[in-house]
Design a protein around this motif. Structure first.
Motif, short mmCIF file in Angstrom:
data_model
loop_
_atom_site.label_atom_id
_atom_site.label_comp_id
_atom_site.label_asym_id
_atom_site.label_seq_id
_atom_site.Cartn_x
_atom_site.Cartn_y
_atom_site.Cartn_z
N ASP A 1 0.81 -1.21 0.00
CA ASP A 1 0.00 0.00 0.00
C ASP A 1 0.84 1.26 0.00
O ASP A 1 0.34 2.35 0.23
CB ASP A 1 -0.95 0.01 1.21
CG ASP A 1 -1.97 -1.10 1.09
OD1 ASP A 1 -2.05 -1.90 2.03
OD2 ASP A 1 -2.65 -1.17 0.07
N TRP B 1 -8.49 5.10 1.73
CA TRP B 1 -9.32 3.98 1.30
C TRP B 1 -10.62 3.99 2.09
O TRP B 1 -10.63 3.98 3.32
CB TRP B 1 -8.56 2.68 1.53
CG TRP B 1 -9.37 1.43 1.35
CD1 TRP B 1 -9.63 0.47 2.29
CD2 TRP B 1 -9.99 0.97 0.15
NE1 TRP B 1 -10.38 -0.54 1.75
CE2 TRP B 1 -10.62 -0.27 0.43
CE3 TRP B 1 -10.09 1.47 -1.15
CZ2 TRP B 1 -11.32 -1.00 -0.52
CZ3 TRP B 1 -10.79 0.75 -2.10
CH2 TRP B 1 -11.39 -0.48 -1.78
N GLN C 1 -6.89 -1.88 -8.19
CA GLN C 1 -7.82 -1.99 -7.06
C GLN C 1 -9.11 -2.68 -7.48
O GLN C 1 -9.68 -3.50 -6.73
CB GLN C 1 -8.12 -0.61 -6.49
CG GLN C 1 -9.11 -0.59 -5.34
CD GLN C 1 -10.53 -0.28 -5.82
OE1 GLN C 1 -10.77 0.73 -6.45
NE2 GLN C 1 -11.47 -1.16 -5.52
N TRP D 1 -8.67 -6.36 -7.42
CA TRP D 1 -8.80 -6.87 -6.04
C TRP D 1 -10.26 -6.90 -5.62
O TRP D 1 -10.71 -7.84 -4.95
CB TRP D 1 -7.98 -6.00 -5.09
CG TRP D 1 -6.52 -6.33 -5.08
CD1 TRP D 1 -5.62 -6.13 -6.09
CD2 TRP D 1 -5.78 -6.91 -4.00
NE1 TRP D 1 -4.38 -6.55 -5.71
CE2 TRP D 1 -4.44 -7.03 -4.43
CE3 TRP D 1 -6.11 -7.33 -2.72
CZ2 TRP D 1 -3.43 -7.56 -3.62
CZ3 TRP D 1 -5.11 -7.85 -1.90
CH2 TRP D 1 -3.79 -7.96 -2.34
N ASP E 1 -3.41 4.45 -8.32
CA ASP E 1 -3.40 3.29 -7.42
C ASP E 1 -3.58 3.78 -6.00
O ASP E 1 -2.61 3.92 -5.25
CB ASP E 1 -2.08 2.54 -7.58
CG ASP E 1 -2.15 1.13 -7.02
OD1 ASP E 1 -3.26 0.56 -6.96
OD2 ASP E 1 -1.10 0.60 -6.62
N TYR F 1 -6.11 -0.33 -0.09
CA TYR F 1 -7.04 -1.42 -0.43
C TYR F 1 -6.41 -2.80 -0.24
O TYR F 1 -7.10 -3.74 0.20
CB TYR F 1 -7.57 -1.26 -1.85
CG TYR F 1 -6.55 -1.39 -2.96
CD1 TYR F 1 -6.26 -2.63 -3.52
CD2 TYR F 1 -5.90 -0.26 -3.47
CE1 TYR F 1 -5.34 -2.74 -4.55
CE2 TYR F 1 -4.99 -0.37 -4.50
CZ TYR F 1 -4.71 -1.61 -5.03
OH TYR F 1 -3.80 -1.72 -6.05
N ARG F 2 -5.14 -2.96 -0.54
CA ARG F 2 -4.52 -4.28 -0.36
C ARG F 2 -4.57 -4.70 1.10
O ARG F 2 -4.96 -5.82 1.43
CB ARG F 2 -3.07 -4.26 -0.86
CG ARG F 2 -2.92 -4.08 -2.38
CD ARG F 2 -1.44 -4.03 -2.75
NE ARG F 2 -1.21 -3.90 -4.18
CZ ARG F 2 -1.15 -2.74 -4.82
NH1 ARG F 2 -1.33 -1.60 -4.16
NH2 ARG F 2 -0.92 -2.71 -6.13
#
Length: 386
Positions: free
Chosen positions: A5, A69, A332, A335, A372, A376-377
């Motif tokens: 991230d 996020w 994202q 994902w 990006d 989110y990860r």
């Protein structure tokens, strides 16, 4: 893409150009008041002071890169042992390919298998690719950037086989769909993307522009986006739509340069701005603009209403025939697709998350080659860990 991230834009400010846009809008509004300017000079020329002020404020918000996020924070733990097939409209479409990369990255993180099948941009190729995907009996199938109506027989087979299908830019709206049957469709809101693309032109031009619009009417999603851009541009009487260029994405490489040469001959200096439903049109337009002696920094000033692929960012950062993009957070969204499948496999409803729109320019991209957003990860990994 950046690892985990970490992202260099996490502390960026709103570009200074935004303040200038708002100031210009305020000045125009003042100049159009009943009393006029106090200096006695002629009021500024503006065909749409109200639309200009609204556009300037919207662009200011969308250019802000200091975002956090705000996606889902709860959901089912990872369901093990699943497989996904990603059926791509064409992997020459950078948006489709970017989402595929995100799906592959997320699947690795959750422990699933992924296979990508390229439909090569033709109805027959897409139908064959989806047929192959169903034959493989995966846990889930992704519709990557094409209209499921093109594959109604294959979609019926997937439904009969109880294979959940998730779309990316498959229908016009985010969220679940009954017909075609999609567990959910992952996309930004096309209305928001179209509106902010047109608003950028209105604001940057101070309400005075000659615009060419590039689209692909063979894709309902893209056609709808183009019509919405046209509608928003029409809110400003000083913005003129010079031409609506319908060039199918698979044909863009062979047809765009010739179209651009013709447009330059027809409109010459009246052509000051362009919008396109996908950034790739400007990659193909660049040689013709360069050959005509047009400066890379514009005019015409070009904005892509999706998808924000690396080559678009490179053109923007180097000021080579593209000034802005409204990028999808492609990685994202990959994902998100994996997370939505995990909810489907666990018998849960779709998350309902929709990414907000963003405008990337040379002033706020900080040299990055993708949009990006951070967080989110880590967020999805936390959900999947249970």
């Amino acid at each position: 893409m950046y690892p985990k991230d970490s992202h260099p834009r996490s502390h960026l400010r709103t570009p200074l150009t935004t303040a200038a846009l708002l100031t210009a809008a305020a000045t125009l509004l003042a100049g159009c008041g009943s009393g006029g300017p106090s200096t006695g000079a002629a009021p500024p020329k503006a065909g749409c002071p109200t639309a200009l002020a609204s556009a300037g404020a919207a662009v200011a918000r969308a250019e802000n890169s200091d975002t956090a996020w705000h996606g889902p924070t709860t959901g089912p733990a990872a369901v093990p042992g699943k497989s996904i097939v990603y059926v791509a409209q064409t992997m020459t479409n950078p948006g489709v390919a970017g989402v595929a990369k995100g799906v592959e990255e997320a699947a690795k993180a959750i422990g699933w298998q992924v296979r990508v099948i390229d439909g090569d941009g033709t109805p027959a190729g897409i139908q064959a690719a989806l047929s192959q995907a169903i034959t493989l009996r995966p846990s889930g199938i992704v519709i990557g950037g094409f209209d499921p109506q093109l594959t109604s027989q294959q979609m019926a087979r997937a439904e009969a086989a109880d294979i959940p299908v998730i779309g990316w830019h498959a229908v016009g709206s985010p969220g679940p769909s009954e017909r075609p049957k999609l567990f959910t469709n992952v996309t930004t809101k096309v209305e928001d993307v179209a509106r902010i693309s047109a608003d950028w032109i209105i604001a940057r031009s101070a309400g005075d522009a000659g615009v060419v619009l590039f689209t692909d009417d063979s894709i309902p999603f893209a056609k709808n986006k183009a019509e919405l851009i046209r509608k928003e541009l029409a809110t400003c009487s000083g913005v003129r739509l010079l031409s609506y260029e319908n060039i199918p994405i698979p044909d863009a490489a062979s047809r765009t340069a010739q179209a651009v040469s013709s447009l330059l001959s027809r409109f010459q200096d009246d052509w000051t701005y362009s919008a396109a439903i996908n950034d790739l049109y400007f990659a193909d337009a660049a040689p013709a603009l360069r050959a005509a002696g047009r400066p890379g920094s514009g005019p015409p000033f070009n904005i892509g209403a999706g998808d924000g692929d690396p080559s678009a960012f490179q053109r923007i950062n180097s000021k080579q025939f593209q000034a802005a993009t409204v990028p999808e957070p492609l990685n994202q969204q990959g994902w998100q697709i994996v997370d939505e499948f995990n909810r489907a496999f666990a018998g849960r409803p779709a998350s309902g998350y929709v990414a907000p729109v963003h405008i990337a320019t040379a002033d706020n991209s900080d040299g990055a080659t993708s949009w990006d957003p951070s967080g989110y990860r880590e967020g999805y990994r936390r959900i999947w860990a249970g």
